[in-house]
Motif scaffolding. Structure first.
Motif, PDB file in Angstrom:
ATOM      1  N   ASP A 168      14.221 -71.947  16.960  1.00  0.00           N
ATOM      2  CA  ASP A 168      14.916 -72.684  18.009  1.00  0.00           C
ATOM      3  C   ASP A 168      14.669 -74.160  17.729  1.00  0.00           C
ATOM      4  O   ASP A 168      13.535 -74.633  17.826  1.00  0.00           O
ATOM      5  CB  ASP A 168      14.379 -72.290  19.386  1.00  0.00           C
ATOM      6  N   LEU A 169      15.718 -74.883  17.370  1.00  0.00           N
ATOM      7  CA  LEU A 169      15.577 -76.275  16.932  1.00  0.00           C
ATOM      8  C   LEU A 169      15.079 -77.197  18.029  1.00  0.00           C
ATOM      9  O   LEU A 169      14.701 -78.346  17.741  1.00  0.00           O
ATOM     10  CB  LEU A 169      16.905 -76.787  16.384  1.00  0.00           C
ATOM     11  N   ALA A 170      15.033 -76.726  19.263  1.00  0.00           N
ATOM     12  CA  ALA A 170      14.521 -77.548  20.352  1.00  0.00           C
ATOM     13  C   ALA A 170      13.004 -77.654  20.343  1.00  0.00           C
ATOM     14  O   ALA A 170      12.442 -78.463  21.083  1.00  0.00           O
ATOM     15  CB  ALA A 170      14.987 -76.987  21.696  1.00  0.00           C
ATOM     16  N   PHE A 171      12.346 -76.861  19.494  1.00  0.00           N
ATOM     17  CA  PHE A 171      10.884 -76.829  19.466  1.00  0.00           C
ATOM     18  C   PHE A 171      10.387 -77.339  18.118  1.00  0.00           C
ATOM     19  O   PHE A 171      10.516 -76.657  17.095  1.00  0.00           O
ATOM     20  CB  PHE A 171      10.383 -75.411  19.728  1.00  0.00           C
TER      21      PHE A 171
ATOM     22  N   ALA B 271      22.643 -77.725  13.638  1.00  0.00           N
ATOM     23  CA  ALA B 271      22.554 -76.948  14.879  1.00  0.00           C
ATOM     24  C   ALA B 271      23.031 -77.759  16.085  1.00  0.00           C
ATOM     25  O   ALA B 271      22.780 -78.965  16.185  1.00  0.00           O
ATOM     26  CB  ALA B 271      21.111 -76.481  15.096  1.00  0.00           C
ATOM     27  N   MET B 272      23.702 -77.083  17.000  1.00  0.00           N
ATOM     28  CA  MET B 272      24.224 -77.746  18.192  1.00  0.00           C
ATOM     29  C   MET B 272      24.342 -76.759  19.347  1.00  0.00           C
ATOM     30  O   MET B 272      24.291 -75.550  19.165  1.00  0.00           O
ATOM     31  CB  MET B 272      25.601 -78.367  17.921  1.00  0.00           C
TER      32      MET B 272
ATOM     33  N   GLU C 286      18.150 -81.445  23.793  1.00  0.00           N
ATOM     34  CA  GLU C 286      17.047 -80.990  22.943  1.00  0.00           C
ATOM     35  C   GLU C 286      17.551 -80.319  21.670  1.00  0.00           C
ATOM     36  O   GLU C 286      16.980 -80.511  20.595  1.00  0.00           O
ATOM     37  CB  GLU C 286      16.155 -80.021  23.730  1.00  0.00           C
ATOM     38  N   VAL C 287      18.606 -79.539  21.775  1.00  0.00           N
ATOM     39  CA  VAL C 287      19.120 -78.844  20.586  1.00  0.00           C
ATOM     40  C   VAL C 287      19.969 -79.787  19.731  1.00  0.00           C
ATOM     41  O   VAL C 287      19.744 -79.931  18.521  1.00  0.00           O
ATOM     42  CB  VAL C 287      19.949 -77.605  20.991  1.00  0.00           C
ATOM     43  N   THR C 288      20.942 -80.451  20.348  1.00  0.00           N
ATOM     44  CA  THR C 288      21.952 -81.190  19.591  1.00  0.00           C
ATOM     45  C   THR C 288      21.447 -82.539  19.090  1.00  0.00           C
ATOM     46  O   THR C 288      21.802 -82.958  17.985  1.00  0.00           O
ATOM     47  CB  THR C 288      23.210 -81.379  20.458  1.00  0.00           C
TER      48      THR C 288
END
Length: 339
Positions: free
Chosen positions: A60-63, A88-89, A109-111
């Motif tokens: 999960d790219l938010a972490f 990732a978006m 957080e992701v994008t």
């Protein structure tokens, strides 16, 4: 590109999956990151069918700790990372006044931060080696926000600002690590089938639509060349230039056309799932449901990636015009009667 280690985030579907296909054709070793294990395994199989080699990490790219762990394992078990593609978006189709704070935070957080964390992880290994390439996947919306996508537009603007700062720093440090941002147009990807939406009708890409392979070719070119920025299609160029000179006019045009222009005439089903918090289960595709509307070529991208040919043809055209004019000037006048 042969045997280069290429990291692609958001590689389970859409543009990320198309990027994996594109690099596989050039013999790269792919390292794929996304949340959906089943769909990542599907991408790996497609890469292998194209004769390539691929590995994956469920991330999960938010972490940031997950991103760094995947980068560390790649360096240790596969090899030095040559190219890192931040793709990732996530998004939410919703009027701003109906957005919830946790939704806005998640998209950011992701994008946005996902690209920040990916870039940090890549630089940790690239800077000591003084080589490597980072590609940031942007959008026309990095320059021009549109209605119903305030969180996504804000995130892409953030990526643009981070890119400007970092590129200047790398140039100042005389680093051989290169960074390029690729600004995409509207694409026929799976996001329109699973992005969280409060719209009454199913979402659609706005304006002229292109296939994700167009974006993938631009991103592969960006990875091979030290270009600052690539505008993938003419609609992106129009958005960038139009917002620079006529932002107020675009406000009014988008106020009139931007709401209906992002929806089909088909109502949203109650069973529709979204991927804001968790991936939508299943093995997904690079393409969405708009193949019948999508274009597989971009003349602007061709001119951008073949600019030497364009310059040569332009010079030849100018030379021919000059010769024609010179010939007419030097030619003796034709008498209008015989004495």
């Amino acid at each position: 590109m042969d045997s280069k280690v290429v990291v692609v985030t958001g590689a389970s579907a859409g543009v990320g999956r198309a990027i994996a296909h594109e690099f596989a054709r050039y013999g790269s070793i792919l390292v794929l990151m996304a949340r959906n294990r089943v769909s990542l395994e599907g991408t790996v199989r497609e890469v292998e069918e194209l004769g390539g080699k691929a590995y994956y990490h469920t991330v999960d790219l938010a972490f940031p700790e997950q991103v760094e762990r995947a980068a560390s394992e790649t360096e240790k078990n596969i090899g030095p990372i040559d190219i890192w593609i931040n793709n990732a978006m996530n998004s939410v189709f919703s009027p701003f006044n109906q957005m919830q704070p946790d939704e806005f935070k998640r998209v950011t957080e992701v994008t946005y931060l996902g690209q920040v964390y990916g870039t940090m992880a890549a630089l940790k290994y690239m800077l000591p080696r003084n080589r490597g390439k980072i590609v940031l996947v942007g959008s026309a919306l990095a320059y021009r926000g549109i209605p119903l996508q305030s969180a996504y537009c804000g995130a892409k603007h953030g990526v643009q600002g981070m890119f400007d700062s970092l590129r200047s720093e790398l140039i100042h440090d005389k680093s051989k690590v290169a960074i390029t941002m690729v600004q995409l147009p509207a694409l026929n990807t799976t996001q329109f089938g699973w992005v969280k939406s409060r719209l009454p009708n199913k979402p659609r890409p706005m304006g002229k639509i292109f296939q994700p392979e167009v974006a993938a070719r631009a991103i592969r070119y960006a990875a091979q060349h030290n270009r600052r920025e690539i505008l993938v299609a003419f609609p992106t160029f129009k958005a960038v230039i139009g917002n620079k000179f006529f932002p107020g006019l675009l406000d009014r045009i988008l106020a009139k056309n931007g709401i209906d222009g992002q929806q089909t005439s088909e109502p949203v089903g109650k069973e529709r799932k979204h991927n804001l918090w968790e991936p939508v289960p299943g093995n997904h595709s690079a393409h969405g449901t708009f193949d019948h509307l999508a274009h597989s070529r971009s003349p602007l991208l061709w001119m951008s990636t073949h600019w030497r040919v364009v310059v040569l043809l332009t010079l030849l055209f100018i030379l021919v015009i000059i010769l024609i004019i010179a010939f007419k000037i030097q030619s003796p006048p034709v008498p209008n009667h015989i004495p």
